[in-house]
Write an enzyme that holds these catalytic residues in place. Structure first.
Site: not given
Length: 1033
Positions: A154, A535, A656, A697, A735, A868
């Site tokens: 991320h 993913r 999510e 999310d 997280r 996002r």
């Protein structure tokens, strides 16, 4: 000001922290006088003095005077030239970076100086034994505990890797500076080293000029293993073992792995078209290559250390076998096989240049770092790459001896002529190798049997490395499987035999040194260092099945109802024939999905971890992946003419959104009620179901409080569903770093989970700047691994209490409903909000930061929904509004308090860990918010017609603060953590000028969008504010 700052604050000695800060600031100031001149430095000092005065006066409650000073500061900054603004922004950014380095250093420092640190293994084991837990129960639980920390790609790490290295070197120098036996000459040399490092940082471009590729991101993650965790893991396991032996009488078994590591780098393709099947395969091979390279170095060190002759009979027999096989080779071949470098044609120099040997430790301090047990010599890693470059034309590659490569005396000053014999001279090469190591005897003599075994291990490791290099280059490799290592057990077998031999010969002290550390590393890191999770978003699997069912004339899969989908999927899963026809023609997007499953079948569970389905909402989402996985494995097995070697991947639904979280328990019940699926879980995954819950999310969907409550209930329901079917469950927590994305102190987060949701197993992501903050230094990494271990152990053996009063749950429901409605009314229902967000924050400009390989939006449409969570929170953090973390909370608390439930909320706060931790985290983030700064953004950047919305939001922020304090009973924010408040407030004099500069630069940039110098100036303020907030998204 990170979201783990309460951990930092309680572990800092403020006097020594301030001493170090004073030293670093004075050195930076001296350097800047030389670098930028006295005129700029006069402006810097004037700005800092004015800002500090305003902060002190505001803290004293004299708001009008503070406001006047702030307006004066903003006015002066707005009149600066672009060149002045650039330099000023850089100066204040570097001040804040040095503050962060000092904080991290002292956080690590204090853990070494406290006899029994809170939350340590020793402290926690002691608590549990004194609470009445039996030593045997403690021992068994600890040995069976499974925690996996998953590092993700991320994009929240703002610093370039080059600057991270330089910050690391300053940390090492500060550690040397703590020594009490430095002479004046030593101190002078240390100061010179600090000056060199800080000067180097100032002269380095802090901006990323290009977006990283997924392979770049993976390489960065692997770097944390090499530079920090490689050293930290054995230290951590020793700490666990020593504490266990102290309190139970038995040490931790040598191959026990209470913590492992996973990765999403190179595997997370959700919304990121840059992560392809080829990228995943390359990253997996690269990870294996690095593991083998690290093991080879350790084996080489062991060969030097284990020089003794006495050994067990089993070891002696193995030595005879190895010598017999070696005697069958010619002398020259034997020397080459035992001492050779990379095989001809595979000395690859195309991919990353890692941290050079000793680069993290300035030369003057090497001896002190060694004495102080600080790793001063990180071994060099020349990672093989896809850009394959031969050193010599016509296929003749120069090769160097592995031994000389790893000889510290030869590092950095050898030339090809010194390290390799003349081209084509095989005899010369063999003769050269003889000079490097003792002659190998044809018969058994006085040479150490341990060195013979380790020589054989090294040979197989180097064969393994050569094989991986060939695979990375796309070349076929037909090496005999007995000549290389493919699994951790193959490598562990000879190492454990050495360990047992030393123990049986009375040399346990030697066995428990470097050898034990290597065995522990192999047990934890395996052959891949970190298994990669895949993913993908659930809709991509539906599109793939649409293509298949359409081709087969069965209609469109995505238009079927859930019952028809499950019937079709269950039938196909029970069958033995492939579903996807080999002749099918599909779109590039569908082909990529099919290719990913094919790569997963080839690599298997030896290299990959779980297959995570984002935006999962139905049982069919899971079965669709199981079917595609099964089909790919059948296809690969058919192509190879044998069953797939690798194991089946775990399929993990990720819930999510709020709606998906509410239905999570029922989805799991529906899945486990299917005979095929339940039998599959028991047969292939040891009766273990893994479920992931997403914090990002859900928070963007409903606000932080409502998301926290829905996550709590979802976990309870998933645990209950698995219990009904006799299936064990592992919860995987997605997280983020910030509180708005579920971040927070590790121990607090785990201890506030629902009772029964942490039963000895846990997976959790660590992202971006949090990886650096928690695992960037070995000392801090050891501490974080301990915190994870003890938090999970306590949650298992002494779980948090459920709410004492059932009405407390009702109150949470009411707060959640009111807060979610208030949040959504603002964010999704107010037509002015999106434009206000774009005007008041640098959201639109964040894409120029080049901090991640993936796009900022999942889809091209505008609106908050497809933005996002990271840029959503990053933008608000920049303006110091941090709106996503508190919006709606004040309305919820006020609504319930107005109903007359204030006393009940206070009682719940004192007794219920979930409610207490939720409010503590919100209180922490409120302390980061700064209303005068937010107001300044609005006044300068927001259209007049939308300023009323900004004022409403600021009023809501003040109301939230008021009602949080009403419930917690604190007089002011951080009332229970004064150290944290001191740390945060010490940053304001440096942060405030950066925010004011950012406002002025944004104003100018929006009038001149093509001005690249203005864009650079903006990015510098973004970097600086992120360093000051110690948080991005």
């Amino acid at each position: 000001m990170t979201d783990i700052m309460d951990d930092i604050a309680e572990e800092i000695s403020f006097q020594s922290y301030e001493d170090d800060l004073r030293l670093l600031f004075s050195l930076l100031t001296d350097i800047l006088h030389r670098e930028v001149g006295s005129n700029i430095m006069e402006k810097v000092e004037h700005t800092r003095t004015l800002s500090q005065s305003a902060c002190l006066i505001r803290a004293a409650g004299i708001k009008n005077t503070a406001e006047l000073l702030e307006k004066q500061l903003a006015s002066e900054l707005s009149k600066m030239t672009l060149e002045e603004a650039l330099k000023l922004g850089r100066v204040f950014s570097h001040f804040l970076s040095l503050m962060g380095i000092a904080e991290n250093h002292h956080r690590s420092r204090r853990t070494k100086n406290v006899a029994q640190v809170a939350k340590s293994c020793d402290d926690t084991f002691n608590q549990l034994i004194h609470s009445g837990l039996s030593p045997d129960k403690l021992y068994d639980t600890m040995c069976n505990q499974e925690v996996e920390i998953v590092l993700t790609a991320h994009p929240t790490q703002i610093n370039r890797r080059t600057l991270q290295y330089k910050h690391l070197r300053i940390s090492h120098l500060l550690e040397v500076n703590d020594r009490k036996d430095l002479t004046q000459e030593d101190q002078d040399g240390l100061i010179e080293d600090l000056v060199r490092e800080i000067t180097s940082i100032w002269q380095t471009d802090e901006l990323r000029r290009h977006k990283p590729t997924p392979v770049d991101e993976a390489r960065s993650g692997l770097n944390y293993i090499e530079q920090s965790l490689w050293k930290a893991v054995p230290q951590y396991l020793r700490r666990v073992s020593n504490a266990l032996k102290k309190h139970t009488g038995k040490p931790l078994p040598l191959t026990c792995t209470p913590i492992r590591f996973g990765s999403w780098m190179g595997g997370d393709r959700d919304g990121n078209p840059n992560v392809t099947a080829k990228v995943t395969k390359d990253v997996s091979l690269l990870s294996r290559w690095m593991a083998i390279d690290l093991y080879t170095r350790e084996v080489e060190n062991l060969r030097f250390e284990l020089s003794m002759n006495q050994c067990s009979d089993r070891l002696s027999h193995l030595v005879h076998d190895i010598l017999r096989k070696a005697s069958e080779k010619s002398e020259e071949d034997r020397y080459q096989s035992w001492n050779r470098g990379p095989q001809k044609g595979h000395n690859v120099h195309g991919l990353p240049s890692q941290l050079p040997a000793g680069a993290d430790a300035p030369s003057h301090t090497d001896c002190f770092l060694e004495c102080n047990k600080v790793e001063s010599h990180y071994p060099q890693l020349d990672v093989p790459g896809s850009e394959y470059k031969r050193l010599i034309e016509n296929g003749e590659a120069a090769s160097s001896s592995y031994s000389s490569k790893n000889n510290p005396k030869s590092q950095g000053n050898t030339s090809p002529s010194q390290t390799s014999p003349p081209k084509g001279s095989q005899a010369g090469r063999a003769s050269f190798q003889k000079l490097l190591e003792p002659r190998m005897p044809a018969q058994n003599s006085s040479i150490s049997p341990y060195r013979i075994i380790l020589g054989d291990v090294k040979e197989k490791l180097m064969n393994t490395r050569s094989r991986l290099e060939q695979l990375l280059e796309g070349h076929p490799c037909d090496m005999d499987p007995s000549d290389y290592y493919d699994t951790p057990n193959q490598l562990l077998q000879p190492l454990l035999l050495l360990f047992e031999s030393l123990q049986s010969c009375g040399s346990g002290i030697l066995a428990d040194g470097r050898l034990a550390d290597l065995i522990r590393r192999v047990s934890v890191f395996g052959m891949v260092l970190m298994k990669i999770d895949l993913r993908q978003e659930s809709g991509r699997h539906s599109e793939t099945l649409d293509a298949v069912t359409g081709y087969l004339g069965m209609g469109k899969y995505s238009e079927w109802d859930e019952a028809k989908k499950l019937e079709f999927l269950s039938k196909e899963l029970k069958g033995k024939r492939p579903l996807v026809p080999p002749t099918i023609e599909v779109s590039p997007e569908v082909k990529e999905v099919l290719d990913t499953f094919r790569i997963a079948a080839e690599l298997g569970s030896d290299s990959l971890g779980a297959y995570v389905i984002s935006m999962a909402s139905n049982a069919s989402d899971v079965l669709a992946v199981e079917l595609l996985q099964k089909d790919a494995r059948l296809a690969v097995a058919g192509a190879q003419g044998r069953p797939c070697v690798g194991g089946i991947l775990r399929v993990v639904p990720l819930f999510e959104t709020v709606g998906d979280l509410r239905g999570a328990g029922e989805v799991i019940r529906r899945l486990l009620s299917i005979d095929w699926y339940r039998d599959h879980i028991k047969k292939n995954h040891n009766g273990h179901q893994e479920v992931m819950v997403g914090y990002s999310d859900s928070g963007k969907d409903a606000g932080r409080f409502a998301a926290a409550w829905e996550l709590y209930k979802a976990q309870e329901d998933v645990v209950a569903a698995c219990k009904e079917f006799g299936i064990k469950v592992t919860l995987f927590h997605g997280r983020g770093g910030s509180i708005g994305r579920g971040g927070g102190p590790t121990h607090l987060a785990i201890q506030s989970q629902p009772p029964g949701s942490v039963m000895g197993t846990l997976r959790s992501t660590e992202q971006g700047e949090m990886v650096q903050a928690k695992f960037g230094l070995p000392g801090i990494a050891v501490r974080q691994l301990e915190v994870y271990t003890t938090a999970v152990l306590l949650a298992t053996l002494s779980p948090p209490k459920p709410p004492r009063d059932q009405n407390w749950r009702n109150l949470m429901e009411q707060i959640s409903q009111i807060s979610s409605k208030s949040y959504r009314n603002t964010v999704y229902e107010n037509p002015e909000f999106l434009t206000y967000f774009e005007e008041a924050t640098p959201q639109a400009e964040l894409g120029n930061l080049n901090i991640g390989s993936r796009p900022t939006r999942r889809k091209t449409s505008v609106g908050i929904g497809h933005l996002r969570a990271i840029p959503w929170i990053f933008a608000w953090t920049q303006t110091r509004f941090v709106l996503p973390a508190w919006l709606g909370v004040g309305a919820g608390l006020k609504g319930v308090c107005d109903m007359g439930h204030a006393d009940e909320l206070r009682a719940a706060y004192k007794e219920w860990p979930f409610f207490q931790s939720t409010l503590d985290l919100i209180e922490m983030v409120l302390g980061k918010a700064d209303i005068p700064i937010v107001k300044h953004y609005d006044e300068v950047l927001v259209s007049e017609s939308r300023r009323d919305l900004g004022e409403q939001l600021r009023n809501e922020l003040m109301a939230t603060e008021k009602f949080v304090l009403v419930v917690t009973g604190h007089e002011k924010l951080y009332g229970n953590n004064k150290s944290l408040r001191m740390l945060i407030e010490s940053r304001f004099p440096y942060l405030n000028p950066l925010n004011m500069l950012q406002v002025e630069i944004l104003k100018r940039l929006r009038s001149e969008p093509e001005n690249h110098k203005l864009r650079d100036a903006l990015l510098i303020t973004i970097n600086g504010i992120a360093a000051g907030m110690r948080n991005t998204g």
